[in-house]
Scaffold this motif. Structure first.
Motif, PDB file in Angstrom:
ATOM      1  N   ASP A  63     -20.411   8.230 -20.917  1.00 41.76           N
ATOM      2  CA  ASP A  63     -21.083   8.662 -21.656  1.00 41.76           C
ATOM      3  C   ASP A  63     -21.358   7.666 -22.994  1.00 41.76           C
ATOM      4  O   ASP A  63     -20.500   7.322 -23.418  1.00 41.76           O
ATOM      5  CB  ASP A  63     -20.486  10.099 -22.495  1.00 41.76           C
ATOM      6  N   ARG A  64     -22.674   7.264 -23.162  1.00 35.61           N
ATOM      7  CA  ARG A  64     -23.096   6.257 -24.028  1.00 35.61           C
ATOM      8  C   ARG A  64     -22.458   6.505 -25.486  1.00 35.61           C
ATOM      9  O   ARG A  64     -21.992   5.853 -26.101  1.00 35.61           O
ATOM     10  CB  ARG A  64     -24.296   5.975 -24.230  1.00 35.61           C
ATOM     11  N   GLY A  65     -22.794   7.666 -26.004  1.00 33.50           N
ATOM     12  CA  GLY A  65     -22.420   8.214 -27.396  1.00 33.50           C
ATOM     13  C   GLY A  65     -20.535   8.249 -27.366  1.00 33.50           C
ATOM     14  O   GLY A  65     -20.167   7.879 -28.434  1.00 33.50           O
ATOM     15  N   SER A  66     -20.049   8.665 -26.311  1.00 36.73           N
ATOM     16  CA  SER A  66     -18.530   8.795 -26.369  1.00 36.73           C
ATOM     17  C   SER A  66     -17.956   7.110 -26.468  1.00 36.73           C
ATOM     18  O   SER A  66     -17.070   7.055 -27.193  1.00 36.73           O
ATOM     19  CB  SER A  66     -18.021   9.077 -25.161  1.00 36.73           C
ATOM     20  N   GLY A  67     -18.801   6.267 -25.670  1.00 37.53           N
ATOM     21  CA  GLY A  67     -18.578   4.831 -25.728  1.00 37.53           C
ATOM     22  C   GLY A  67     -18.702   4.420 -27.186  1.00 37.53           C
ATOM     23  O   GLY A  67     -17.771   3.430 -27.514  1.00 37.53           O
ATOM     24  N   GLN A  68     -19.748   4.812 -27.930  1.00 37.28           N
ATOM     25  CA  GLN A  68     -19.933   4.381 -29.260  1.00 37.28           C
ATOM     26  C   GLN A  68     -18.900   4.739 -30.174  1.00 37.28           C
ATOM     27  O   GLN A  68     -18.494   4.195 -31.236  1.00 37.28           O
ATOM     28  CB  GLN A  68     -21.438   4.937 -29.881  1.00 37.28           C
ATOM     29  N   ASP A  69     -18.572   6.147 -29.978  1.00 41.98           N
ATOM     30  CA  ASP A  69     -17.205   6.463 -30.714  1.00 41.98           C
ATOM     31  C   ASP A  69     -16.146   5.693 -30.679  1.00 41.98           C
ATOM     32  O   ASP A  69     -15.480   5.113 -31.714  1.00 41.98           O
ATOM     33  CB  ASP A  69     -16.919   7.859 -30.467  1.00 41.98           C
ATOM     34  N   LEU A  70     -15.700   5.169 -29.326  1.00 39.63           N
ATOM     35  CA  LEU A  70     -14.523   4.423 -29.277  1.00 39.63           C
ATOM     36  C   LEU A  70     -14.836   2.815 -29.719  1.00 39.63           C
ATOM     37  O   LEU A  70     -13.757   2.374 -30.359  1.00 39.63           O
ATOM     38  CB  LEU A  70     -14.573   4.183 -27.661  1.00 39.63           C
ATOM     39  N   ALA A  71     -15.957   2.396 -29.590  1.00 38.53           N
ATOM     40  CA  ALA A  71     -16.479   1.105 -30.412  1.00 38.53           C
ATOM     41  C   ALA A  71     -16.057   1.302 -31.859  1.00 38.53           C
ATOM     42  O   ALA A  71     -15.940   0.194 -32.268  1.00 38.53           O
ATOM     43  CB  ALA A  71     -17.692   0.715 -29.817  1.00 38.53           C
ATOM     44  N   ASP A  72     -16.453   2.357 -32.540  1.00 33.53           N
ATOM     45  CA  ASP A  72     -16.528   2.474 -34.068  1.00 33.53           C
ATOM     46  C   ASP A  72     -15.172   2.548 -34.415  1.00 33.53           C
ATOM     47  O   ASP A  72     -14.791   2.451 -35.360  1.00 33.53           O
ATOM     48  CB  ASP A  72     -17.360   3.648 -34.273  1.00 33.53           C
ATOM     49  N   TRP A  73     -14.231   3.280 -33.546  1.00 35.47           N
ATOM     50  CA  TRP A  73     -12.953   3.835 -34.389  1.00 35.47           C
ATOM     51  C   TRP A  73     -11.590   3.650 -33.487  1.00 35.47           C
ATOM     52  O   TRP A  73     -10.624   4.022 -33.501  1.00 35.47           O
ATOM     53  CB  TRP A  73     -12.904   5.569 -34.175  1.00 35.47           C
ATOM     54  N   THR A  74     -11.614   2.361 -32.684  1.00 34.20           N
ATOM     55  CA  THR A  74     -10.608   1.911 -31.752  1.00 34.20           C
ATOM     56  C   THR A  74     -10.630   0.594 -32.119  1.00 34.20           C
ATOM     57  O   THR A  74     -11.521  -0.118 -32.266  1.00 34.20           O
ATOM     58  CB  THR A  74     -10.559   2.318 -30.420  1.00 34.20           C
ATOM     59  N   ARG A  75      -9.625  -0.108 -32.181  1.00 37.81           N
ATOM     60  CA  ARG A  75      -8.981  -1.517 -32.583  1.00 37.81           C
ATOM     61  C   ARG A  75      -8.244  -2.088 -31.499  1.00 37.81           C
ATOM     62  O   ARG A  75      -7.134  -2.179 -31.623  1.00 37.81           O
ATOM     63  CB  ARG A  75      -8.343  -1.643 -33.806  1.00 37.81           C
ATOM     64  N   PRO A  76      -8.676  -2.618 -30.348  1.00 42.83           N
ATOM     65  CA  PRO A  76      -7.829  -2.896 -29.221  1.00 42.83           C
ATOM     66  C   PRO A  76      -7.119  -4.351 -29.603  1.00 42.83           C
ATOM     67  O   PRO A  76      -6.221  -4.639 -28.986  1.00 42.83           O
ATOM     68  CB  PRO A  76      -9.060  -3.143 -28.119  1.00 42.83           C
ATOM     69  N   ASP A  77      -7.837  -4.903 -30.440  1.00 38.24           N
ATOM     70  CA  ASP A  77      -7.196  -6.294 -30.805  1.00 38.24           C
ATOM     71  C   ASP A  77      -5.957  -6.245 -31.588  1.00 38.24           C
ATOM     72  O   ASP A  77      -5.229  -7.209 -32.178  1.00 38.24           O
ATOM     73  CB  ASP A  77      -8.111  -7.257 -31.448  1.00 38.24           C
ATOM     74  N   ASP A  78      -5.874  -4.960 -32.250  1.00 41.39           N
ATOM     75  CA  ASP A  78      -4.304  -4.540 -33.362  1.00 41.39           C
ATOM     76  C   ASP A  78      -3.317  -4.420 -32.474  1.00 41.39           C
ATOM     77  O   ASP A  78      -3.149  -3.285 -31.812  1.00 41.39           O
ATOM     78  CB  ASP A  78      -4.738  -3.504 -34.021  1.00 41.39           C
ATOM     79  N   SER A  79      -2.547  -5.325 -32.103  1.00 46.47           N
ATOM     80  CA  SER A  79      -1.464  -5.247 -31.334  1.00 46.47           C
ATOM     81  C   SER A  79      -0.240  -5.155 -31.471  1.00 46.47           C
ATOM     82  O   SER A  79       0.961  -4.926 -30.991  1.00 46.47           O
ATOM     83  CB  SER A  79      -1.219  -6.635 -30.334  1.00 46.47           C
ATOM     84  N   SER A  80      -0.012  -4.859 -33.188  1.00 48.39           N
ATOM     85  CA  SER A  80       1.250  -4.615 -33.934  1.00 48.39           C
ATOM     86  C   SER A  80       0.673  -3.912 -35.350  1.00 48.39           C
ATOM     87  O   SER A  80      -0.511  -4.141 -35.728  1.00 48.39           O
ATOM     88  CB  SER A  80       2.036  -5.799 -34.157  1.00 48.39           C
ATOM     89  N   PRO A  81       1.473  -3.199 -35.831  1.00 46.10           N
ATOM     90  CA  PRO A  81       1.398  -2.529 -37.091  1.00 46.10           C
ATOM     91  C   PRO A  81       0.883  -3.506 -38.239  1.00 46.10           C
ATOM     92  O   PRO A  81       0.321  -3.224 -39.106  1.00 46.10           O
ATOM     93  CB  PRO A  81       2.582  -1.854 -37.435  1.00 46.10           C
ATOM     94  N   VAL A  82       1.552  -4.799 -38.061  1.00 50.14           N
ATOM     95  CA  VAL A  82       1.276  -5.818 -39.146  1.00 50.14           C
ATOM     96  C   VAL A  82      -0.026  -6.242 -39.191  1.00 50.14           C
ATOM     97  O   VAL A  82      -0.585  -6.888 -38.117  1.00 50.14           O
ATOM     98  CB  VAL A  82       2.239  -7.152 -39.064  1.00 50.14           C
ATOM     99  N   GLY A  83      -0.754  -6.234 -40.167  1.00 52.04           N
ATOM    100  CA  GLY A  83      -2.276  -6.733 -40.451  1.00 52.04           C
ATOM    101  C   GLY A  83      -3.067  -5.787 -39.665  1.00 52.04           C
ATOM    102  O   GLY A  83      -4.343  -6.043 -39.549  1.00 52.04           O
ATOM    103  N   ALA A  84      -2.801  -4.559 -39.222  1.00 53.86           N
ATOM    104  CA  ALA A  84      -3.800  -3.600 -38.449  1.00 53.86           C
ATOM    105  C   ALA A  84      -4.622  -3.162 -39.460  1.00 53.86           C
ATOM    106  O   ALA A  84      -4.367  -2.976 -40.571  1.00 53.86           O
ATOM    107  CB  ALA A  84      -3.103  -2.618 -37.726  1.00 53.86           C
ATOM    108  N   ALA A  85      -5.764  -2.775 -38.916  1.00 54.62           N
ATOM    109  CA  ALA A  85      -6.843  -2.085 -39.799  1.00 54.62           C
ATOM    110  C   ALA A  85      -6.345  -0.752 -40.503  1.00 54.62           C
ATOM    111  O   ALA A  85      -5.530  -0.202 -39.738  1.00 54.62           O
ATOM    112  CB  ALA A  85      -8.081  -1.873 -38.739  1.00 54.62           C
ATOM    113  N   PRO A  86      -6.771  -0.357 -41.468  1.00 57.31           N
ATOM    114  CA  PRO A  86      -6.303   0.813 -42.011  1.00 57.31           C
ATOM    115  C   PRO A  86      -6.600   2.116 -41.341  1.00 57.31           C
ATOM    116  O   PRO A  86      -6.232   3.445 -41.842  1.00 57.31           O
ATOM    117  CB  PRO A  86      -6.596   0.708 -43.398  1.00 57.31           C
TER     118      PRO A  86
END
Length: 331
Positions: free
Chosen positions: A178-201
């Motif tokens: 679903d395109r809308g669900s994919g947009q939600d994931l794009a907006d609210w997931t951070r796959p590059d944050d691999s550790s709590p240090v420096g992660a988006a808030p």
């Protein structure tokens, strides 16, 4: 802790505790105001943090804010205060979800205060749980916790559990394409944050995605979507997932706020009992799939959230926004 003056610093501590609550995609859709003169907190919706596709009616926003409200009540009770709460106190102000006025002294709710050690220990775990059955004592206690906030917690079994699992599986399959669900994931997931240090808030960081499901029946949302995540493993999940459906008799904004408080009360108690928890909310995002989740015997009730419970590994916390970003202190 003995009751002390409600200084700006203590008000900020209480809001920090409130903001440890869970929310859909960790969007943290809340803001707080504290009025020094009346010692009153306002809990307000942050509409910029709504998920327009997954949550067009803002039901999940109210659930998350309700969970934050319960945490605020717990923190105040632990501080010796009695939190006097009014839900939706101003019909003309749709953003104002609740007011909380600390009253006292000596009138704190001991049962609420006892939940405080779990406020910052409760984390959503997207890792496999083992298949150890929850003791009946714990199931009863969790049901009572939901009931104390005006909700019903049911543990589906047998054919009903299979039906719930099928609905969740269907919803996850829809979401993946679903395109809308994919947009939600794009907006609210951070796959590059691999550790709590420096992660988006905010949002769900990559280190909290958990492994890809290789087998098992646990209804897991894949926060990676179709994106590769470096170093992400795959794992077998539980063959007999233990789910709980939390519902309310009605389906109005005030019921959503009550359901959010009930949800968080259940989660905090589960944490104190040594349980791991996560959410299986996919079917609730599709109106035709949400309706069949209701009580199969009476055919009544409105499902508000599906919880996954069990015994699993400890997981790190997901990030939270700084308190100055969510708290406005006024005279």
């Amino acid at each position: 802790m003995d009751r002390q003056a409600l200084t700006d610093e203590r008000a900020a501590e209480f809001v920090r505790d409130a903001a440890a609550a869970p929310s859909l995609h960790n969007a943290q859709p809340w803001r707080f105001r504290h009025f020094r003169g009346s010692r009153t907190f306002e809990l307000r919706a942050d509409p910029g943090r709504a998920l327009p596709h997954a949550d067009p009616q803002r039901r999940a926003l109210h659930l998350g804010c309700g969970a934050a409200l319960l945490n605020l009540r717990v923190a105040l009770a632990r501080g010796g205060w009695h939190p006097a709460v009014r839900l939706l106190p101003d019909p003309a102000d749709h953003g104002l979800l609740a007011t909380v006025r600390p009253a006292g002294p000596g009138t704190a709710d001991g049962a609420l205060a006892a939940l405080y050690p779990a406020v910052h220990r409760r984390h959503s775990s997207r890792y496999p749980f083992d298949d150890t059955r929850l003791p009946e004592r714990i199931r009863t206690a969790l049901g009572d916790a939901a009931g104390s906030e005006g909700a019903v917690l049911a543990f589906p079994s047998s054919w009903h559990l299979e039906e719930v699992l099928e609905l969740l599986e269907e919803a996850e399959a829809r979401n993946l394409t679903d395109r809308g669900s994919g947009q939600d994931l794009a907006d609210w997931t951070r796959p590059d944050d691999s550790s709590p240090v420096g992660a988006a808030p905010d949002g769900v960081p990559g280190y909290a995605f958990g492994p890809r499901k290789r087998g098992g029946k646990a209804p897991m949302r894949d926060f990676a979507g179709d994106r590769p995540v470096a170093g992400r493993a795959a794992a077998e999940f539980e063959r007999s997932p233990q789910l709980a459906v939390l519902s309310t008799a009605h389906d109005r904004p005030e019921d959503w706020l009550r359901a959010g408080q009930a949800m968080e009360r259940v989660l905090l108690l589960a944490t104190l009992e040594g349980l791991s928890t996560s959410f299986a909310s996919q079917a609730l995002e599709w109106s035709d799939l949400r309706w069949p989740l209701r009580d199969p015997v009476s055919g009544t009730g409105h499902a508000q959230i599906v919880l996954r419970l069990g015994y699993g590994p400890e997981v790190p916390a997901t990030p939270r926004r700084p308190v100055p970003d969510i708290l406005d202190i006024r005279p």
